[in-house]
Design an enzyme around this catalytic site. Structure first.
Site, mmCIF file in Angstrom:
data_model
loop_
_atom_site.group_PDB
_atom_site.id
_atom_site.type_symbol
_atom_site.label_atom_id
_atom_site.label_comp_id
_atom_site.label_asym_id
_atom_site.label_seq_id
_atom_site.Cartn_x
_atom_site.Cartn_y
_atom_site.Cartn_z
ATOM 1 C CG ASP A 18 -28.740 13.932 -19.802
ATOM 2 O OD1 ASP A 18 -29.001 14.143 -18.611
ATOM 3 O OD2 ASP A 18 -28.375 12.840 -20.245
ATOM 4 N NE ARG B 197 -28.643 11.768 -23.629
ATOM 5 C CZ ARG B 197 -27.596 12.503 -23.908
ATOM 6 N NH1 ARG B 197 -26.479 12.307 -23.229
ATOM 7 N NH2 ARG B 197 -27.629 13.422 -24.854
ATOM 8 C CE1 TYR C 165 -24.728 11.173 -14.421
ATOM 9 C CE2 TYR C 165 -26.961 10.411 -14.809
ATOM 10 C CZ TYR C 165 -26.008 11.400 -14.894
ATOM 11 O OH TYR C 165 -26.330 12.614 -15.445
ATOM 12 N N PRO D 186 -24.620 14.821 -10.355
ATOM 13 C CG PRO D 186 -23.545 13.973 -12.254
ATOM 14 C CD PRO D 186 -23.367 14.183 -10.779
#
Lengths: 657, 657
Positions: free
Chosen positions: B52, B280, B288, B364
């Protein structure tokens, strides 16, 4: 001949005409979730030509619906303005080169993009926000309007005083005949030099047995242009006279050695007339060209057969000499006779309204047509939406005419002055009294620019604008100067950069005032690190949280925004701000999008919003904006008097229990 | 059982996999007009979760295709970075609050938007530029690849060395089974903790008699992920090892009193592991979360049945204590085991290429996955396009591996260091040697940020980057410092504001370098008011206009842009600049979009581009950029040596007659 079936249905708002005014109104209906219909007699939307200038305020408005970015990206941006006048040798030379608009009054500047693209963006937006339920019904036009006079005063939900018969044309009927068979798009069919063909369309449709339907409507808005059918049904007039000035318009890709062809130019030739240059997107340039050799006849109308692209470019060549000007590609052309007219009435019993060209016509050179038309509808749409939903008192509908007719009159006056200065022959010297003084022209032009920006609109005192002596005195205390960056009652809420308290992201504050049909209570909380100020804020917030009158409206119809002036990192959203300013939702947690701060950003400098808005950094103030971003109330952040002012404002607007 | 029909067709480029790398490649194909196909074994695009983060360079690249504005509008913007570490009492506290990215290195900053939306914007763009001819064919996967080895070296137009058999799955086959029946989207099926299901899909398809087809292709690109089928056909390996660190990922709307939940945060708890917070769009936050209680077994794999949203949020709650953290809405979740691996080869005989996860996998958290994958494809796409069109020498295809494998290796090294610092327990004091020093972590993080921006990529000397001792020496003369705002050979052409000479409009200069497959000759013309400089410019332009080698390529494959440093109003486009810099077209007149100036704008300040680019304001210089905006040549504006350098560069790249 069999009689066609006539169906019958109901709608809250019927919009006639899908030009910029009608589409703006439909956009409001989509954003407010109103049961509306929009019809247009033409079978297709336009593809080129027509109005093309978008002023700053129009872009702010489009941005509030989420359209401005698409326009901004495709449009040509007007940056610079050049004036060309005859020198002592009679040849034109550049006398001035100035910014097209003064700096600092809007985050936008003037741009140009053809009307067809703007209409496309409206249509996409309407589709998205109405969830595909509201469409322009093309090739459909009203044939009769019946008003149940005795029902007009009753605005309750199940009352439909208007009965409109709509006729559905065939495709062939709905396509306007072009005046030539050439591939160049010819705008004469919609010019004011051509008679209206609405009645023809209806008659032909009848012969062809087009179907009809009956609509029962609560409200109707005629956005049906200078020849407005709706206006004629109401018996209202446009007042004013045409002039003898005839102008041609060419949209071409120019081939020229004129050095300023990509700037906006006003060119006065010594004796061949005047021309305006408007650079456009896709290498196009629009030229407004005075046709000095074509005069109206005794009836006041000019012979349109004499006007062709060839006669227009010839006139342009004489004006721009000694520079060369030709073209290979012409996108569109038209001609018009300058005249300024304004409607006597904008509103019939708060049931039928007129907007756009239906109530004001003028010359197109100032780029005002599309803009003022959209602004009419922008003023009216949310009022209709909130009355239909039973939220606001129906009497607010009366402010449409009081607010917009004054703007139309100002526009007509401006255009009248401006057209004469532009169409007149330049003065040879100070003794040349019949000529136009070029210094005077320049001053009028620059002043006119500010008017044309749309930002100087100032709505008078009403139910929606709490302008009285006390309020004016408060504003005088709060604001430090009179320019367009300061918060002023009756004017649009200006835009300056602030930061989101929670994440530090910079925002133009005006972008937080979306066109979603909500009023906004904007709390400039001042220096919340001061115990005195913090106590005032808490007390004010407690009043807000406990108001029984506002309980029904808060958040759903009144959005609450806060902007403080303490250092962002010195305060914490959850600890320092009462919950009513960032409400908790059991599923979504706290709201992080309602509290802002006037502080230095990491990457985009310092907005200095308090100073620019004219708000005291220590004490702050309280502002109420209407759903169209105009300032309705300004007062102190004070749990007594200031709170009463805020609650009183809403009591005067909302229906209550 | 009847044997299904097998059709046969040809295409220039076959793309396998429609994730970010495959879609970026398809976008290039659309913009270059190449006959390409793109297939993906999944039946639908993804709807939530996954990668993302979009870094600055990725946004510059998306902008070159016309996509960035949509991303920028919808995304959450990361402005601020907070670090939380254990205090002396063992409880976490904020130790640092810094800008997420340093200022002045790009016009963008880091943003977050879920991959599904970005894929949507790619798909819309591909549709538009391919004129609806290039579509992702979903539920289609390759089953066999035959390479005619002896044909690989011949890149002529009618040679198709690759034969690929494609299988078309049924809808049912192409839809991945979710691991649970809950309504929460579960990402485990694409996690690296789950076995690949490609072979299953093929086998099941055979049982169901899915149809197959044969494609003869010139080139093929495997963008088919970490389990790349294409890579396996070539026999290439990923090298590297997994670690013992296991992390969970939650996309939730958090309900929390943690004050920095809308900032990017790195949280190290004293003994419960670490967590990263990525705010977001749509109120979501991605977390995470290190799962310290879950360890791999003897086989090196963890038991995935122990990992659920509930175990992940429990771990997060321990890390973030004493703050509270819960949620009602979870959008997506997954888990992964950290490991860094890089492919041994990116290219088989310049015919079959691998890009994205097929050649590098890593953790990631640094937000690199989607970005580096897209950059791989961005590097390769135009090279394939120009070779297919017969414009450039096929040998440029070899630079794909040399340029991108180094980036992948750097990424793996970075991620290796960074993951260990992030997954390690914080040091209690300076004597605690097994703990991670938090000052060291902060420095690594900030340095890593610059790497992660994607702006520091520096391609080595090759046919496409004229880096040799002479060239390096010239660069040293021209550039004044080493930061990312300066023009440097092998690095992306930076962006600073310049004005269009003709209309004064400000542009970020990089936005004039669209991804249309053209190289660019950028002439920094210096002070054109100086007669010496003007003579140099005219002589250089005369060489350009008369070059027989470049005649075939100028404008069509080499765009010519000029930027001078004289005052804009002191010069005139037609009078002061040779026509080759703003060419005349009989239908469109002169070009007004090729000559720029480094001057003060009316509304947006002064770009000061010459100083920022490190170019001498008097003498200027000449720059060649590749179609991907990377600088291939820098030299003097000089009709002899400088001209030879420019022409020599293109002679080394283009096919010639």
């Amino acid at each position: 001949m069999t009689k066609p079936e006539t169906s019958e249905s109901k709608c809250d708002v019927l919009i006639v005409g899908a030009g910029p005014a009608g589409l703006m109104l439909a956009t409001w209906m989509a954003h407010c979730g109103i049961n509306a219909r929009i019809v247009d007699k033409r079978g297709t939307k336009i593809f080129s030509g027509q109005a093309d200038g978008l002023q700053m305020r129009s872009l702010e408005v489009l941005d509030s619906f989420g359209i401005a970015d698409r326009v901004w990206k495709e449009a040509n941006h007007l940056i610079e303005m050049c004036m060309w006048n005859p020198g002592e040798d009679g040849k034109i030379r550049r006398s001035d080169r100035v910014p097209d608009m003064p700096d600092g009054i809007s985050r936008f500047y003037q741009i140009v993009l053809h009307q067809g693209r703007i209409e496309r963006f409206f249509l996409d937006n309407i589709k998205k926000y109405s969830k595909d339920t509201l469409h322009v019904e093309r090739g459909v036009l009203p044939e009769s309007l019946d008003i149940s006079e005795n029902l007009c005063g009753d605005h309750s939900a199940d009352n439909y005083p208007l009965t409109v018969k709509l006729r559905h044309l065939t495709d062939e009927e709905a396509t306007p005949a072009q005046s030539t068979s050439s591939t160049i798009q010819d705008g004469l069919f919609r010019s004011n030099m051509v008679e209206d063909d609405t009645d023809d369309l209806i008659r032909r449709s009848k012969e062809k047995q087009g179907t009809t339907e009956i609509i029962k409507a609560k409200y109707m808005v005629g956005c049906d242009g200078a020849h407005s059918w709706t206006r004629r049904q109401l018996g209202f007039q446009l007042e004013g006279e045409p002039t003898d000035f005839i102008w041609g318009v060419l949209d071409i890709i120019p081939i020229t050695d004129f050095p300023d062809i990509r700037s906006r130019c006003a060119i006065h030739s010594a004796s061949s007339g005047s021309m305006m240059v408007i650079p456009r997107e896709n290498k196009l340039v629009r030229l407004y060209i005075q046709l000095t050799e074509i005069k109206p006849d005794a009836s006041g109308r000019a012979d349109r057969s004499k006007i062709t692209p060839s006669t227009i470019i010839s006139a342009a060549q004489k004006i721009i000499a000694p520079y060369n000007l030709t073209y290979e590609y012409c996108d569109w052309w038209t001609a018009y006779q300058i005249g300024q007219r304004v409607g006597t009435n904008f509103d019939y019993k708060s049931r039928v309204f007129l907007a756009g060209d239906a109530v004001h016509t003028h010359s197109p050179k100032a780029g005002q047509g599309m803009n003022v038309s959209m602004q009419d509808a922008f003023n009216l749409g949310w009022k209709l939406g909130l009355v239909v939903k039973g939220i606001t008192q129906p009497s607010i509908l009366q402010t449409y005419q009081t607010e917009r007719r004054k703007v139309a009159q100002d526009l007509i006056d401006f255009d009248h002055r401006f057209s004469r200065l532009f169409s007149g022959r330049p003065a040879k010297d100070v003794l040349d009294e019949t000529g136009v003084n070029m210094t005077e022209f320049k001053e009028a032009f620059l002043k006119g620019n500010l008017f044309a920006s749309g930002l100087s609109v100032d709505y008078g005192a009403s139910q929606l604008v709490a302008k009285d002596k006390t309020a004016e005195a408060q504003v005088a205390q709060i604001t430090k100067n009179e320019d367009l960056s300061v918060i002023k009652l009756g004017m649009r809420f200006p835009s300056h950069q602030v930061l989101n308290q929670a994440d530090g992201r910079p925002w133009q504050f005006q972008t937080r005032l979306k066109s979603d049909g909500r009023f906004r209570l904007i709390i400039f909380a001042g220096n919340v690190l001061s115990p005195t100020q913090s106590a005032l804020l808490n007390s004010f917030a407690a009043k807000l949280a406990s108001s029984s009158f506002l309980a029904k409206y808060i958040y759903s119809t009144i959005d609450v925004l806060t902007c403080h002036s303490a250092p962002r990192t010195a305060v914490d959203l959850l600890r320092d701000f009462p919950e009513v300013l960032h409400p908790f939702d059991p599923k979504l947690g706290w709201d992080y999008e309602s509290v802002y701060v006037d502080d230095v950003s990491y990457h985009q400098g310092f907005g200095d919003a308090y100073v620019k808005y004219g708000v005291d950094k220590e004490k702050g103030c309280v502002v109420v904006t209407r759903p169209d971003q105009y300032v309705g109330y300004v007062g102190e952040l004070d749990p007594d008097k200031g709170w009463e002012g805020v609650e009183g404002y809403f009591k005067g607007v909302f229906v209550g229990k």
